[in-house]
Design an enzyme around this catalytic site. Structure first.
Site, PDB file in Angstrom:
ATOM      1  N   THR A 105       0.804  -1.263   0.120  1.00 49.31           N
ATOM      2  CA  THR A 105       0.125   0.262   0.003  1.00 49.31           C
ATOM      3  C   THR A 105       0.872   1.290  -0.239  1.00 49.31           C
ATOM      4  OG1 THR A 105      -1.552  -1.395   1.423  1.00 49.31           O
ATOM      5  CG2 THR A 105      -1.753   1.195   1.340  1.00 49.31           C
ATOM      6  N   GLN A 149       0.663 -20.359  21.175  1.00 47.49           N
ATOM      7  CA  GLN A 149      -0.159 -19.717  20.363  1.00 47.49           C
ATOM      8  C   GLN A 149      -0.520 -18.372  21.062  1.00 47.49           C
ATOM      9  OE1 GLN A 149      -4.011 -21.878  20.367  1.00 47.49           O
ATOM     10  NE2 GLN A 149      -3.239 -23.396  19.621  1.00 47.49           N
ATOM     11  N   CYS A 150       0.101 -18.040  22.161  1.00 47.21           N
ATOM     12  CA  CYS A 150       0.036 -16.602  22.820  1.00 47.21           C
ATOM     13  C   CYS A 150       0.588 -15.766  22.001  1.00 47.21           C
ATOM     14  CB  CYS A 150       0.318 -16.795  24.385  1.00 47.21           C
ATOM     15  SG  CYS A 150      -0.823 -17.746  25.034  1.00 47.21           S
TER      16      CYS A 150
HETATM   17  N1  ASP Z   1      -2.221  -6.021   1.225  1.00 45.45           N
HETATM   18  C1  ASP Z   1      -0.933  -5.056   1.468  1.00 45.45           C
HETATM   19  C2  ASP Z   1       0.302  -5.641   1.415  1.00 45.45           C
HETATM   20  O1  ASP Z   1       0.500  -6.215   2.298  1.00 45.45           O
HETATM   21  C3  ASP Z   1      -1.393  -4.325   2.733  1.00 45.45           C
HETATM   22  C4  ASP Z   1      -0.339  -3.303   3.088  1.00 45.45           C
HETATM   23  O2  ASP Z   1       0.532  -2.939   2.276  1.00 45.45           O
HETATM   24  O3  ASP Z   1      -0.186  -2.839   4.155  1.00 45.45           O
HETATM   25  O4  ASP Z   1       0.924  -5.342   0.501  1.00 45.45           O
END
Ligand code: ASP
Length: 341
Positions: free
Chosen positions: A14, A278-279
């Site tokens: 992102t 798992q914690c």
């Molecule tokens: N789906 C995206 C990724 O991991 C989410 C992000 O970039 O935070 O590439």
């Protein structure tokens, strides 16, 4: 003294997207124009160069070949830069950053992973702060030498040891946590570095880049009611060399005889079994309860307080080194890159 040289490696995610205002679609941003889009970077006291994956990826598509690609970008540019910032999607960032911590043995320069929850072009983006402060963290120097000498992850005002992190939240800007190890640094009005918690590698040793990772492993999360048929089918997977068993609490599991015999038989076939909890916080303590004592006796390896992400990467790394069973257990139970207490 000359300003530090920083190499920014864009893998995708992102952070590197901008909205096409005509269509509303998110698209990858051309990192060559980084300084035009984020003029604040000109204020930083460092020289920044960028390199990008040819086809940037969503980090859910991350794999071992891409890990090697990132490691090689660092290896080939190691002597020409003082620090590296890797831009990566947040979804699998803890895995990649943990893997790189094992792949880059004797690292003496900062490798800071960062990303964001909102794209860099978004009005309320967290990308700018994450990017700018990551570059500052990678540029920190003392007597001409980098302050940080390990693989880290920076997100929402905190610098963490990468192999201690887990993505905990899919929405909050504070997406990551490091529950078993304190932050290495914090960004407020000032950048506050917790020097006592930083790794202190031997500066004389040459960096070794490990690229042979073995993915013949499995991750099994126990749950009440788990069946013998399911467990058996995973443990008899062709080519399987090691299993991470995510157990309850401090490393506990059912004491039903079918379960314990199946594990014993698996270990006898030369397959390593690693006990992690798992914690998200706390540690495995085999032998503390009756429900974990049998595991200790049969030779299950203790993952102590390692994260699942780091355990998987450590496993692929150690299997790639082809060591004996005893060496493997000793190495897994020893902190190699600060990944366990
Ligand atoms: N789906 C995206 C990724 O991991 C989410 C992000 O970039 O935070 O590439």
């Amino acid at each position: 003294m000359a300003n530090p040289n920083i190499l920014l490696i864009y893998t995708g995610g992102t952070i590197g997207m901008i909205k096409d205002f005509k269509t509303g679609v998110l698209k990858a941003f051309d990192f060559k124009n980084l300084l035009d889009k984020i003029p604040e970077l000109l204020l930083l006291e460092c020289a920044i160069e960028t390199v990008s994956f040819k086809d940037p990826i969503d980090s859910s598509n991350m794999n071992l070949e891409y890990w090697v690609q990132i490691a090689e970008l660092i290896e080939f540019n190691y002597d020409n830069y003082d620090g590296f910032v890797v831009l990566h999607g947040s979804d699998t960032m803890s895995y990649t950053a943990s893997a790189l911590s094992f792949m880059l043995e004797n690292l003496t320069k900062p490798v800071v992973f960062t990303g964001s929850q909102l794209p860099i072009g978004d009005l309320r983006t967290d990308a700018k702060e994450n990017l700018i402060t990551s570059i500052q963290m990678a540029s920190l120097q003392e007597n001409g030498k980098p302050v940080v000498k390990e693989v880290c992850l920076y997100f929402e005002y905190k610098l963490y040891r990468a192999n201690r992190t887990t993505k905990l939240n899919a929405e909050n800007f504070k997406a990551f946590a490091s529950l078993n190890y304190p932050e290495l640094a914090e960004s407020g009005v000032h950048l506050k570095v917790n020097a006592d918690y930083l790794l202190k590698p031997d500066l004389e040793k040459k960096m070794i880049v490990h690229k042979d990772l073995d993915p013949n492993i499995a991750l099994i999360k126990l749950f009440p009611g788990i069946t013998e048929a399911f467990l058996k089918s995973v443990l008899t997977t062709e080519g399987l060399k090691a299993v991470i068993l995510e157990t309850f609490g401090a490393g506990n599991c059912t004491t039903e005889s079918w379960f314990l015999s199946l594990l014993k038989e698996t270990i006898n076939r030369g397959i390593h079994i690693i006990n992690t909890t798992q914690c998200v916080g706390g540690s495995v303590m085999m032998g503390h309860y009756e429900t974990s004592n049998q595991l200790r006796i049969m030779g299950v390896v203790s993952g102590k307080d390692i994260t699942t992400e780091a355990a998987l990467c450590k496993l692929m790394y150690l299997l790639g080194l082809n060591m004996s069973e005893k060496e493997f257990k000793t190495n897994f139970e020893t902190s190699l890159r600060g990944e366990m207490s």
